[in-house]
Design an enzyme around this catalytic site. Sequence first.
Site, PDB file in Angstrom:
ATOM      1  CB  SER A 103     -44.492   4.022  20.965  1.00  0.00           C
ATOM      2  OG  SER A 103     -43.129   4.288  21.410  1.00  0.00           O
ATOM      3  CE  LYS A 106     -51.182   3.302  22.758  1.00  0.00           C
ATOM      4  NZ  LYS A 106     -50.452   4.633  23.267  1.00  0.00           N
ATOM      5  CD  GLU A 107     -43.779  -3.674  20.947  1.00  0.00           C
ATOM      6  OE1 GLU A 107     -43.524  -4.906  20.609  1.00  0.00           O
ATOM      7  OE2 GLU A 107     -44.693  -3.119  20.319  1.00  0.00           O
ATOM      8  NE  ARG A 108     -41.582  -0.934  29.176  1.00  0.00           N
ATOM      9  CZ  ARG A 108     -41.330   0.039  29.447  1.00  0.00           C
ATOM     10  NH1 ARG A 108     -42.532   1.059  29.814  1.00  0.00           N
ATOM     11  NH2 ARG A 108     -40.051   0.559  29.620  1.00  0.00           N
ATOM     12  CB  ILE A 111     -43.825  -8.067  25.365  1.00  0.00           C
ATOM     13  CG1 ILE A 111     -43.402  -7.712  24.202  1.00  0.00           C
ATOM     14  CG2 ILE A 111     -43.153  -9.063  26.202  1.00  0.00           C
ATOM     15  CD1 ILE A 111     -42.401  -6.670  24.230  1.00  0.00           C
TER      16      ILE A 111
END
Length: 168
Positions: A103, A106-108, A111
């Site tokens: 997860s 994907k967050e990186r 950002i």
Amino acid sequence: SKTEPLTYIKNPNGSYVLNGTKRFITNAPVADFFVVYARDVENQLTAFLLSRKNIGLKFSKSKNLIGFNTSPISNISFIDCEVSEDSILGNGEGTGNFVFNSSIEKERLFIMSSILGRMYFIKKVFLKNAKDNKLLDYFPNQEVLANLENAIHISNCLIEDSIKTIER
């Protein structure tokens, strides 16, 4: 007040009991579901999906933090919070690291994508102002543009590499 790390034990009936505290949880006062990570006695990390309606969850009063006006924040205490085996995310006990890593990758990307978009915008504004005012004749301005181009290229490479990693 002292907070305890979130831990769990497995009951003989197959359910799990969570105890501890999670602090400064974004949207905790209004969220209906939570993904929480807890450790067992062997320090294995497991990811659980919990409902706000789970018995044993206690929410602190919403905290007012500077810069978080749009996202309410509070602590969550787990007091003998019993959850079923179906609440585990991933491939069972001890796979919390895998769930978290998949997860966060994907967050990186999210950002980095927003930062990359901002760099393209800055480049566009910089070039327009530099051309209008004939500022590209000066080496320091050329260096700023070269560094910006470098940052854009490196960011694009990192995003492409992250996408390839996720697709594997």
